[in-house]
Design a protein around this motif. Sequence first.
Motif, PDB file in Angstrom:
ATOM      1  N   THR A  13       0.830  -1.211   0.000  1.00  0.00           N
ATOM      2  CA  THR A  13       0.000   0.000   0.000  1.00  0.00           C
ATOM      3  C   THR A  13       0.861   1.255   0.000  1.00  0.00           C
ATOM      4  N   ILE A  14       1.907   1.277   0.817  1.00  0.00           N
ATOM      5  CA  ILE A  14       2.805   2.436   0.852  1.00  0.00           C
ATOM      6  C   ILE A  14       3.449   2.641  -0.523  1.00  0.00           C
ATOM      7  N   LEU A  15       3.856   1.543  -1.174  1.00  0.00           N
ATOM      8  CA  LEU A  15       4.425   1.629  -2.519  1.00  0.00           C
ATOM      9  C   LEU A  15       3.419   2.214  -3.505  1.00  0.00           C
ATOM     10  N   ILE A  16       2.208   1.695  -3.496  1.00  0.00           N
ATOM     11  CA  ILE A  16       1.167   2.180  -4.416  1.00  0.00           C
ATOM     12  C   ILE A  16       0.901   3.666  -4.183  1.00  0.00           C
ATOM     13  N   LEU A  17       0.745   4.039  -2.921  1.00  0.00           N
ATOM     14  CA  LEU A  17       0.483   5.450  -2.608  1.00  0.00           C
ATOM     15  C   LEU A  17       1.651   6.341  -3.004  1.00  0.00           C
ATOM     16  N   SER A  18       2.871   5.861  -2.845  1.00  0.00           N
ATOM     17  CA  SER A  18       4.033   6.678  -3.190  1.00  0.00           C
ATOM     18  C   SER A  18       4.152   6.884  -4.698  1.00  0.00           C
ATOM     19  N   LYS A  19       3.520   6.011  -5.480  1.00  0.00           N
ATOM     20  CA  LYS A  19       3.493   6.194  -6.936  1.00  0.00           C
ATOM     21  C   LYS A  19       2.437   7.229  -7.327  1.00  0.00           C
ATOM     22  N   GLU A  20       1.419   7.393  -6.473  1.00  0.00           N
ATOM     23  CA  GLU A  20       0.298   8.290  -6.773  1.00  0.00           C
ATOM     24  C   GLU A  20       0.472   9.691  -6.193  1.00  0.00           C
ATOM     25  N   GLN A  21       1.260   9.815  -5.127  1.00  0.00           N
ATOM     26  CA  GLN A  21       1.416  11.107  -4.463  1.00  0.00           C
ATOM     27  C   GLN A  21       2.852  11.252  -3.975  1.00  0.00           C
ATOM     28  N   THR A  22       3.269  12.482  -3.718  1.00  0.00           N
ATOM     29  CA  THR A  22       4.666  12.725  -3.365  1.00  0.00           C
ATOM     30  C   THR A  22       5.006  12.295  -1.950  1.00  0.00           C
ATOM     31  N   LEU A  27      -2.251   8.320   7.845  1.00  0.00           N
ATOM     32  CA  LEU A  27      -3.646   8.612   7.527  1.00  0.00           C
ATOM     33  C   LEU A  27      -3.985   8.185   6.094  1.00  0.00           C
ATOM     34  N   ASP A  28      -3.058   8.415   5.157  1.00  0.00           N
ATOM     35  CA  ASP A  28      -3.270   7.996   3.769  1.00  0.00           C
ATOM     36  C   ASP A  28      -3.402   6.473   3.686  1.00  0.00           C
ATOM     37  N   VAL A  29      -2.546   5.779   4.426  1.00  0.00           N
ATOM     38  CA  VAL A  29      -2.577   4.313   4.443  1.00  0.00           C
ATOM     39  C   VAL A  29      -3.900   3.828   5.029  1.00  0.00           C
ATOM     40  N   ALA A  30      -4.325   4.441   6.125  1.00  0.00           N
ATOM     41  CA  ALA A  30      -5.592   4.068   6.764  1.00  0.00           C
ATOM     42  C   ALA A  30      -6.763   4.269   5.806  1.00  0.00           C
ATOM     43  N   ASP A  31      -6.788   5.414   5.135  1.00  0.00           N
ATOM     44  CA  ASP A  31      -7.866   5.702   4.186  1.00  0.00           C
ATOM     45  C   ASP A  31      -7.879   4.695   3.041  1.00  0.00           C
ATOM     46  N   TYR A  32      -6.709   4.412   2.484  1.00  0.00           N
ATOM     47  CA  TYR A  32      -6.594   3.516   1.336  1.00  0.00           C
ATOM     48  C   TYR A  32      -7.029   2.094   1.696  1.00  0.00           C
ATOM     49  N   MET A  33      -6.601   1.634   2.872  1.00  0.00           N
ATOM     50  CA  MET A  33      -6.866   0.252   3.276  1.00  0.00           C
ATOM     51  C   MET A  33      -8.194   0.091   4.009  1.00  0.00           C
ATOM     52  N   ILE A  54      10.906   4.198   7.046  1.00  0.00           N
ATOM     53  CA  ILE A  54      11.409   5.318   7.842  1.00  0.00           C
ATOM     54  C   ILE A  54      10.260   6.303   7.958  1.00  0.00           C
ATOM     55  N   VAL A  55      10.040   6.816   9.152  1.00  0.00           N
ATOM     56  CA  VAL A  55       9.015   7.835   9.365  1.00  0.00           C
ATOM     57  C   VAL A  55       9.737   9.088   9.838  1.00  0.00           C
ATOM     58  N   ASP A  56       9.615  10.175   9.075  1.00  0.00           N
ATOM     59  CA  ASP A  56      10.324  11.402   9.454  1.00  0.00           C
ATOM     60  C   ASP A  56       9.556  12.181  10.522  1.00  0.00           C
ATOM     61  N   GLY A  57      10.127  13.292  10.938  1.00  0.00           N
ATOM     62  CA  GLY A  57       9.536  14.092  12.006  1.00  0.00           C
ATOM     63  C   GLY A  57       8.163  14.648  11.682  1.00  0.00           C
ATOM     64  N   ASN A  58       7.823  14.727  10.404  1.00  0.00           N
ATOM     65  CA  ASN A  58       6.507  15.219   9.988  1.00  0.00           C
ATOM     66  C   ASN A  58       5.508  14.088   9.763  1.00  0.00           C
ATOM     67  N   GLY A  59       5.941  12.858  10.032  1.00  0.00           N
ATOM     68  CA  GLY A  59       5.040  11.715   9.879  1.00  0.00           C
ATOM     69  C   GLY A  59       4.995  11.134   8.480  1.00  0.00           C
ATOM     70  N   TYR A  60       5.910  11.563   7.608  1.00  0.00           N
ATOM     71  CA  TYR A  60       5.926  11.027   6.249  1.00  0.00           C
ATOM     72  C   TYR A  60       6.690   9.705   6.221  1.00  0.00           C
ATOM     73  N   ILE A  61       6.128   8.752   5.514  1.00  0.00           N
ATOM     74  CA  ILE A  61       6.655   7.387   5.475  1.00  0.00           C
ATOM     75  C   ILE A  61       7.432   7.170   4.181  1.00  0.00           C
TER      76      ILE A  61
END
Length: 122
Positions: A13-22, A27-33, A54-61
């Motif tokens: 899911t993270i891979l798919i989302l990373s292809k669709e958005q920067t 929250l994106d993962v929760a919504d998608y799944m 890796i999850v950065d300080g802003n919560g980006y995966i």
Amino acid sequence: MHLQESGEMYLETILILSKEQTRVRSLDVADYMGFSKPSVSRAVGLLKNGGYIIVDGNGYITLTDEGRNIAEKIYERHTVMTDVLVHLGVSKEVALEDACKMEHVISDESFEAIKRHMKGRK
């Protein structure tokens, strides 16, 4: 550490989302799944501790190299198995659903044989 099917699904899911958005957040993962935020938060913590993301300080995966390799393997299995089932006459909806189950249990040997067979038919 061997990932469970659910861990593979999260990475895919993270891979798919990373292809669709920067940028991808929990929250994106929760919504998608269609999962709850606490469930995703727990899974993200496990994947992070396992070295898959890796999850950065802003919560980006971001997927680590190992996480990306697993995600791409599962995603390829999903797309190939979907194509095989559709080719055999299964409806797209059922093929997507069944491929999602099959992608986690098929052996590397069987999957490679299926890929070789499908290449020979095109």
